[in-house]
Design a protein around this motif. Structure first.
Motif, PDB file in Angstrom:
ATOM      1  N   ALA A   1      14.413 -32.565 -24.660  1.00 45.33           N
ATOM      2  CA  ALA A   1      15.619 -31.862 -24.180  1.00 45.33           C
ATOM      3  C   ALA A   1      17.107 -32.319 -24.340  1.00 45.33           C
ATOM      4  O   ALA A   1      18.043 -31.789 -24.708  1.00 45.33           O
ATOM      5  CB  ALA A   1      15.538 -31.714 -22.391  1.00 45.33           C
ATOM      6  N   ALA A   2      17.075 -33.758 -24.353  1.00 47.50           N
ATOM      7  CA  ALA A   2      18.290 -34.362 -24.573  1.00 47.50           C
ATOM      8  C   ALA A   2      18.707 -34.255 -26.018  1.00 47.50           C
ATOM      9  O   ALA A   2      20.040 -33.970 -26.294  1.00 47.50           O
ATOM     10  CB  ALA A   2      18.281 -35.706 -24.089  1.00 47.50           C
TER      11      ALA A   2
ATOM     12  N   ARG B   1      15.907 -26.139 -23.592  1.00 42.95           N
ATOM     13  CA  ARG B   1      15.191 -25.047 -22.486  1.00 42.95           C
ATOM     14  C   ARG B   1      13.860 -25.526 -22.092  1.00 42.95           C
ATOM     15  O   ARG B   1      13.343 -25.870 -21.156  1.00 42.95           O
ATOM     16  CB  ARG B   1      15.407 -23.706 -22.637  1.00 42.95           C
ATOM     17  CG  ARG B   1      14.992 -22.889 -21.426  1.00 42.95           C
ATOM     18  CD  ARG B   1      15.015 -21.426 -22.004  1.00 42.95           C
ATOM     19  NE  ARG B   1      16.313 -21.033 -22.326  1.00 42.95           N
ATOM     20  CZ  ARG B   1      16.770 -21.005 -23.653  1.00 42.95           C
ATOM     21  NH1 ARG B   1      15.623 -20.746 -24.435  1.00 42.95           N
ATOM     22  NH2 ARG B   1      18.034 -20.611 -23.995  1.00 42.95           N
ATOM     23  N   ALA B   2      13.001 -25.724 -23.397  1.00 40.13           N
ATOM     24  CA  ALA B   2      11.685 -26.152 -23.316  1.00 40.13           C
ATOM     25  C   ALA B   2      11.380 -27.283 -22.724  1.00 40.13           C
ATOM     26  O   ALA B   2      10.483 -27.603 -21.996  1.00 40.13           O
ATOM     27  CB  ALA B   2      10.987 -25.952 -24.811  1.00 40.13           C
ATOM     28  N   GLY B   3      12.107 -28.350 -23.163  1.00 43.25           N
ATOM     29  CA  GLY B   3      12.102 -29.870 -22.626  1.00 43.25           C
ATOM     30  C   GLY B   3      12.427 -29.938 -21.402  1.00 43.25           C
ATOM     31  O   GLY B   3      11.654 -30.624 -20.602  1.00 43.25           O
ATOM     32  N   ARG B   4      13.565 -29.391 -20.794  1.00 39.73           N
ATOM     33  CA  ARG B   4      13.743 -29.371 -19.556  1.00 39.73           C
ATOM     34  C   ARG B   4      12.651 -29.037 -18.696  1.00 39.73           C
ATOM     35  O   ARG B   4      12.273 -29.424 -17.568  1.00 39.73           O
ATOM     36  CB  ARG B   4      15.119 -28.731 -19.195  1.00 39.73           C
ATOM     37  CG  ARG B   4      16.212 -29.425 -19.556  1.00 39.73           C
ATOM     38  CD  ARG B   4      17.624 -28.562 -19.245  1.00 39.73           C
ATOM     39  NE  ARG B   4      18.790 -29.133 -19.554  1.00 39.73           N
ATOM     40  CZ  ARG B   4      19.830 -28.808 -19.232  1.00 39.73           C
ATOM     41  NH1 ARG B   4      20.147 -27.727 -18.455  1.00 39.73           N
ATOM     42  NH2 ARG B   4      21.005 -29.549 -19.670  1.00 39.73           N
ATOM     43  N   VAL B   5      12.296 -27.595 -18.892  1.00 37.34           N
ATOM     44  CA  VAL B   5      11.176 -26.925 -18.108  1.00 37.34           C
ATOM     45  C   VAL B   5       9.851 -27.690 -18.041  1.00 37.34           C
ATOM     46  O   VAL B   5       9.285 -27.865 -17.096  1.00 37.34           O
ATOM     47  CB  VAL B   5      11.099 -25.426 -18.576  1.00 37.34           C
ATOM     48  CG1 VAL B   5       9.765 -24.881 -17.737  1.00 37.34           C
ATOM     49  CG2 VAL B   5      12.235 -24.783 -18.269  1.00 37.34           C
ATOM     50  N   THR B   6       9.428 -28.086 -19.185  1.00 38.56           N
ATOM     51  CA  THR B   6       8.213 -28.938 -19.298  1.00 38.56           C
ATOM     52  C   THR B   6       8.267 -30.117 -18.756  1.00 38.56           C
ATOM     53  O   THR B   6       7.372 -30.651 -18.036  1.00 38.56           O
ATOM     54  CB  THR B   6       7.820 -29.068 -20.685  1.00 38.56           C
ATOM     55  OG1 THR B   6       7.756 -27.714 -21.509  1.00 38.56           O
ATOM     56  CG2 THR B   6       6.410 -29.814 -20.953  1.00 38.56           C
ATOM     57  N   ALA B   7       9.358 -30.889 -18.571  1.00 37.54           N
ATOM     58  CA  ALA B   7       9.519 -32.387 -18.127  1.00 37.54           C
ATOM     59  C   ALA B   7       9.280 -32.234 -16.584  1.00 37.54           C
ATOM     60  O   ALA B   7       8.399 -32.878 -15.999  1.00 37.54           O
ATOM     61  CB  ALA B   7      11.079 -32.834 -18.312  1.00 37.54           C
ATOM     62  N   LEU B   8       9.746 -31.195 -16.115  1.00 42.32           N
ATOM     63  CA  LEU B   8       9.670 -30.900 -14.454  1.00 42.32           C
ATOM     64  C   LEU B   8       8.345 -30.409 -14.137  1.00 42.32           C
ATOM     65  O   LEU B   8       7.686 -30.972 -13.454  1.00 42.32           O
ATOM     66  CB  LEU B   8      10.827 -29.831 -14.151  1.00 42.32           C
ATOM     67  CG  LEU B   8      10.402 -29.724 -12.652  1.00 42.32           C
ATOM     68  CD1 LEU B   8      10.657 -30.928 -11.772  1.00 42.32           C
ATOM     69  CD2 LEU B   8      11.599 -28.477 -12.038  1.00 42.32           C
ATOM     70  N   GLY B   9       7.654 -29.789 -15.037  1.00 40.22           N
ATOM     71  CA  GLY B   9       6.187 -28.948 -14.655  1.00 40.22           C
ATOM     72  C   GLY B   9       5.359 -30.358 -14.875  1.00 40.22           C
ATOM     73  O   GLY B   9       4.515 -30.524 -14.312  1.00 40.22           O
ATOM     74  N   ALA B  10       5.451 -31.028 -16.058  1.00 41.49           N
ATOM     75  CA  ALA B  10       4.477 -32.238 -16.257  1.00 41.49           C
ATOM     76  C   ALA B  10       4.657 -33.228 -15.173  1.00 41.49           C
ATOM     77  O   ALA B  10       3.692 -33.844 -14.937  1.00 41.49           O
ATOM     78  CB  ALA B  10       4.721 -32.875 -17.531  1.00 41.49           C
ATOM     79  N   LEU B  11       5.928 -33.602 -14.686  1.00 38.19           N
ATOM     80  CA  LEU B  11       6.221 -34.549 -13.621  1.00 38.19           C
ATOM     81  C   LEU B  11       5.259 -34.068 -12.392  1.00 38.19           C
ATOM     82  O   LEU B  11       4.940 -34.763 -11.743  1.00 38.19           O
ATOM     83  CB  LEU B  11       7.690 -34.779 -13.425  1.00 38.19           C
ATOM     84  CG  LEU B  11       7.776 -35.637 -12.364  1.00 38.19           C
ATOM     85  CD1 LEU B  11       7.861 -36.906 -12.774  1.00 38.19           C
ATOM     86  CD2 LEU B  11       9.325 -35.745 -11.740  1.00 38.19           C
ATOM     87  N   VAL B  12       5.614 -32.815 -11.937  1.00 38.51           N
ATOM     88  CA  VAL B  12       4.762 -32.272 -10.866  1.00 38.51           C
ATOM     89  C   VAL B  12       3.593 -32.428 -10.887  1.00 38.51           C
ATOM     90  O   VAL B  12       2.810 -32.663 -10.049  1.00 38.51           O
ATOM     91  CB  VAL B  12       5.223 -30.760 -10.551  1.00 38.51           C
ATOM     92  CG1 VAL B  12       4.445 -30.181  -9.491  1.00 38.51           C
ATOM     93  CG2 VAL B  12       6.693 -30.801 -10.324  1.00 38.51           C
ATOM     94  N   ALA B  13       2.951 -32.066 -11.997  1.00 41.11           N
ATOM     95  CA  ALA B  13       1.292 -32.474 -12.256  1.00 41.11           C
ATOM     96  C   ALA B  13       1.132 -33.769 -12.159  1.00 41.11           C
ATOM     97  O   ALA B  13       0.058 -34.113 -11.597  1.00 41.11           O
ATOM     98  CB  ALA B  13       0.978 -31.792 -13.590  1.00 41.11           C
ATOM     99  N   SER B  14       2.086 -34.659 -12.957  1.00 43.11           N
ATOM    100  CA  SER B  14       1.530 -35.998 -12.724  1.00 43.11           C
ATOM    101  C   SER B  14       1.673 -36.536 -11.568  1.00 43.11           C
ATOM    102  O   SER B  14       0.724 -37.296 -10.988  1.00 43.11           O
ATOM    103  CB  SER B  14       2.754 -36.915 -13.666  1.00 43.11           C
ATOM    104  OG  SER B  14       2.266 -38.154 -13.711  1.00 43.11           O
TER     105      SER B  14
END
Length: 313
Positions: free
Chosen positions: A42-43, A55-68
């Protein structure tokens, strides 16, 4: 003369108790690395004017963090244990530091992901004010997440190597390299999967760098640790790591060949994501296997004692 003692253990029982972690922790290793790699994606996308990557990086980062976080809390057994770890900060404890890294990254990634919804808000009243404030806050959060991403990607490697599990502990120099490379490769996979080929240049470069780090580190672990390399090369862990190498190579090749093909680019992204997943599981299961067999505890100890005896004056 007394002949050299053969290797034995008490009724063949393990000497080091295998980690009680379930496969939730292996999934936690993967999703944490995916979150870190996606934040860096994302950066990079934002810095180079590629909104699809951002956009893809930001959304995936949050989703993966929630899963983690879910996998970690589920393995802990009681959710309040995660909260309890935040009551102290212990620099000598990888788990304590990891909890704080996870929390700091989560706050930054959450702000940056929410900011992506700013254009959807009505441009009036409170929502209009939020629409104006969210983009700069999102940019700040995005770069904050990118700064903490390397620590998020590698602290789990330190966590594994800091245990008495033989094959994890022996691989302490290489595990951070493998996990960093795996995180970069998985982040690149997100970019290749989600962005048009015209915007996927940074993702392709991330894929090459991540694959190089991951493959080199994995080769060192699988071939350079003597008897402690065996658990990574045999049985299920060996099959997983070999599959990871093949998928990584296929993903990098697809990224190079998919500059003009959206389908090839997306398939290479899926291959890199799958490679990161099976590599993390292979490293996890290899360590567990080494703890279950007492030979991997006793034989290296005897070899170290023999070397010290030979070095003594």
């Amino acid at each position: 003369m007394v002949p050299p003692a053969d290797f034995r253990s008490y009724y063949g029982r393990p000497i080091v108790r295998p980690a009680v972690w379930r496969h939730d922790i292996a999934a936690y290793l993967f999703t944490g690395g995916l979150a870190a790699g996606s934040a860096l994606l994302a950066a990079g996308g934002d810095a180079t004017g590629r909104p699809a990557l951002r956009r893809a990086g930001r959304v995936t980062a949050l989703g993966a963090l929630v899963a983690s976080t879910y996998f970690l809390v589920h393995d802990l057994g009681r959710p309040e244990r995660f909260h309890h770890m935040l009551r102290v900060a212990k620099p000598t404890s990888p788990m304590s530091m990891g909890t704080w890294i996870l929390s700091a990254f989560g706050a930054a990634a959450g702000v940056s992901a929410v900011a992506e919804a700013a254009p959807l808000l009505p441009d009036r009243g409170v929502t209009g004010l939020a629409r104006k404030l969210l983009p700069p806050l999102g940019t700040a959060g995005q770069y904050g997440a990118a700064v903490t991403a390397p620590a998020l990607a590698t602290y789990t490697a330190v966590l594994l190597a800091d245990t008495a599990t033989p094959s994890w502990h022996a691989a302490y120099p290489e595990l951070p390299m493998i996990f960093a490379g795996s995180a970069l490769a998985s982040g690149a996979g997100v970019g290749l999967l989600a962005a048009p080929t015209a915007q996927a240049g940074p993702a392709r470069r991330m894929a090459v760098l991540g694959a190089a780090l991951e493959l080199y580190g994995a080769h060192r672990v699988e071939t350079g640790k003597g008897i402690l390399s065996e658990p990574y090369a045999q049985g299920r862990p060996g099959r997983l790591l070999r599959a990871g190498r093949a998928l990584t190579a296929a993903g990098v090749a697809g990224a190079a060949l998919g500059r003009r093909s959206r389908v090839v680019s997306a398939l290479s992204g899926l291959s890199l994501l799958a490679a990161s997943l099976v590599t993390r599981f292979g490293i996890f299961e290899g360590g567990i296997a080494s703890a279950k067999d007492p030979r991997y505890t006793v034989v290296p100890q005897r070899e170290r004692l023999a070397r010290r005896s030979g070095e003594a004056p």
